[in-house]
Design an enzyme around this catalytic site. Structure first.
Site, short mmCIF file in Angstrom:
data_model
loop_
_atom_site.label_atom_id
_atom_site.label_comp_id
_atom_site.label_asym_id
_atom_site.label_seq_id
_atom_site.Cartn_x
_atom_site.Cartn_y
_atom_site.Cartn_z
N HIS A 1 0.87 -1.17 0.00
CA HIS A 1 0.00 0.00 0.00
C HIS A 1 0.91 1.21 0.00
O HIS A 1 1.71 1.38 0.90
CB HIS A 1 -0.90 0.01 1.24
N CYS A 2 0.80 2.01 -1.03
CA CYS A 2 1.73 3.13 -1.17
C CYS A 2 1.08 4.42 -0.67
O CYS A 2 0.13 4.90 -1.28
CB CYS A 2 2.12 3.28 -2.63
N PRO A 3 1.56 4.99 0.42
CA PRO A 3 0.95 6.24 0.89
C PRO A 3 1.23 7.41 -0.05
O PRO A 3 0.44 8.34 -0.11
CB PRO A 3 1.61 6.47 2.26
#
Lengths: 387, 141
Positions: free
Chosen positions: A193-195
């Protein structure tokens, strides 16, 4: 099977007095009493996502630092174009803003695509499916008091892979699928999950993500190089480097790029390695195929050829979105979810109708119906009186 | 019993789920094992043929080959904006699959009181087969 005929529910027989009979499908078409517009599936989506443009755009609920990412890119590029380009065009070549422009557009488009595309979310199992799986698990003859095992082993290319049961989505996760707690969805070929982009990176948007970081590396390196050249030329022009630095606001891109180029280059390098070996960040971090437990494990998904691995990850046919955001809910379900009556769960619990529709509607729309949803057990539908 | 049914007016129905088969990896493939609930309804060979055809169609959709690589490379050059206006190869095959399922339902399954649900409506997790036990059967919808 005589009792398979239609029987009207007598509203008076229900403990909860219903002022009007449920105006649903079946025989009466009293839809005109509740003129509900047909709802789209994104409106009842159970995961933690937000939708825009009537379901065309999907983002994670927490946008993370996407605004920051966008801001940094826009500001840095903007300063570059405004302050460095005129000088460089005059002293070097006019190709510079063109190349910069192309890279900038590429970066922006791929960033937005990474953020707004469905990463490969698996829709949750329908109540029927969940009940069927539960039955199968219970049937494995588990006689001990411990809960039945919630893993399944499959053999993929001679490699044993364990499939885990997802309690939220009520299904056995396919291989390489992982449940993202931030988005509350199972995502296929879950990478991470890429912020920075505010979304999960999975099967469907990995190629966008990869193109984004690679083009961003080029852009950052390009701006860094150009600004350095600019300042060097200015410094040569007479007054020295310090003065050149103080004079031009074009120095800000330099600072930003200097600090970010190493990490972005590093990330691109890392993902290039992952692409070439057909691994996901998730698998790499967990060491799923590195054999650290001493067994002879190899990645069963790798094609054993770097070129084929790269092609299969980046150039494979684009898989479709499985969640059908813009599809319409069947009319009866949208009417049910829309009515938000307190009688709904009672009605579903009491009557021995095929609760699939009701259960599906109730499960899918936690917000309008706020009463105890778990009261509708998925097994109730099996007690349909007729059979 | 009032029909709260979603897509079908039939009441007495049970469902059989054909799960995915993962031995070849993550490609979409369904198990061809014949479920016992269907024994009285349809013969094994017919069922296997349906599932096998579906598997072949999905394999065609996901096939890696010269054509798909070319498509992928060209798409990457346009920053994948081409996906916004073009129907992808996968989508074309999905339409083919939908037609095939409709055809199978009409010709083979509905007359036997069965209904195949397109796996795409179940997130490609299962092939759902609804078994209708009502005698006064219409064509399953």
């Amino acid at each position: 099977m005589k009792n398979c005929e239609y029987q009207q529910i007598d509203p008076q027989a229900l403990p909860t007095p219903t002022p009007t009979p449920q105006p649903h499908h079946g025989n009466d078409t009293e839809k005109k009493k509740e003129p509900r517009r047909p709802r789209r599936k994104w409106e009842v989506f159970p995961g933690k996502n937000r939708f825009y443009c009537d379901g065309r755009i999907i983002v994670a609920r927490q946008s993370g630092v996407l605004p920051l990412t966008l801001g940094l890119i826009l500001v840095t590029s903007g300063l570059f174009f405004i302050f460095d380009c005129p000088f460089l065009v005059k002293h070097l070549t006019s190709c510079i803003p063109v190349i910069g422009g192309v890279l900038f557009v590429f970066v922006l488009i791929t960033l937005l695509q990474t953020s707004f595309t469905d990463p490969g979310i698996l829709p949750r199992a329908t109540p029927d499916e969940a009940a069927d799986i539960e039955k199968q698990i219970d049937n494995t003859g588990n006689t001990s008091y411990r809960p039945p095992p919630r893993t399944k082993e499959v053999l993929i290319n001679q490699q044993v892979v364990k499939l885990k049961y997802c309690f939220t989505c009520k299904m056995f996760r396919p291989p390489r699928t992982s449940h993202c707690s931030l988005c509350d969805n199972c995502v296929e070929r879950f990478d991470h999950h890429c912020p920075w982009v505010g979304n999960c990176v999975g099967k469907r948007n990995y190629r966008f993500f990869y193109t984004f970081i690679v083009s961003l590396s080029f852009l950052t390196a390009f701006i860094f190089g150009c600004v350095t050249t600019h300042l060097a030329l200015r410094a040569q022009g007479g007054k020295g480097l310090v003065f050149a630095l103080q004079e031009s606001p074009g120095r800000y891109p330099l600072v930003i790029c200097f600090f970010s180029v190493w990490s972005i280059l590093g990330l691109s390098g890392f993902h290039t390695y992952l692409v070439a070996s057909n691994l996901t960040t998730n698998e790499d971090i967990k060491g799923s195929w590195s054999g650290k437990s001493g067994e002879d494990v190899t990645n069963p998904y790798s094609h054993k050829n770097i070129f084929i691995n790269c092609c299969s990850v980046l150039c494979a046919p684009m898989p479709p979105s499985l969640i059908d955001r813009r599809g319409f809910l069947p009319a009866d379900e949208s009417a049910q979810t829309g009515s938000a009556d307190i009688e709904l769960p009672t009605l579903a619990a009491k009557s021995e109708i095929n609760v699939v529709g009701a259960a599906f509607a109730l499960q899918k729309s936690p917000s309008p119906v706020e009463t105890s949803l778990p009261a509708v057990a998925p097994t109730q539908h099996l007690s349909a009186a007729c059979c | 019993i009032n029909t709260y049914r979603t897509s079908s007016n039939q009441l007495c129905s049970s469902k059989v789920f054909i799960q995915r088969h993962y031995s070849s990896g993550t490609i979409c493939k369904f198990q061809t094992k014949f479920p016992s609930e269907l024994e009285s309804r349809i013969d094994e060979q017919q069922f296997e043929e349906t599932i096998q055809t579906l598997n072949n169609l999905y394999a065609e959709a996901e096939k890696l080959g010269g054509k798909s690589y070319l498509e992928g490379c060209l798409a990457s050059l346009t920053a994948y904006t081409i996906f916004l206006c073009m129907e992808t190869h996968y989508e074309k095959v999905l339409k083919k699959i939908a037609r095939y399922i409709k055809d199978q339902n009409e010709k083979i399954y509905a007359p036997r009181g069965l209904l195949l649900t397109d796996p795409i409506e179940r997130g490609l997790r299962v092939v759902e087969i609804t078994i209708f036990e009502d005698r006064s059967i219409g064509s399953g919808r």
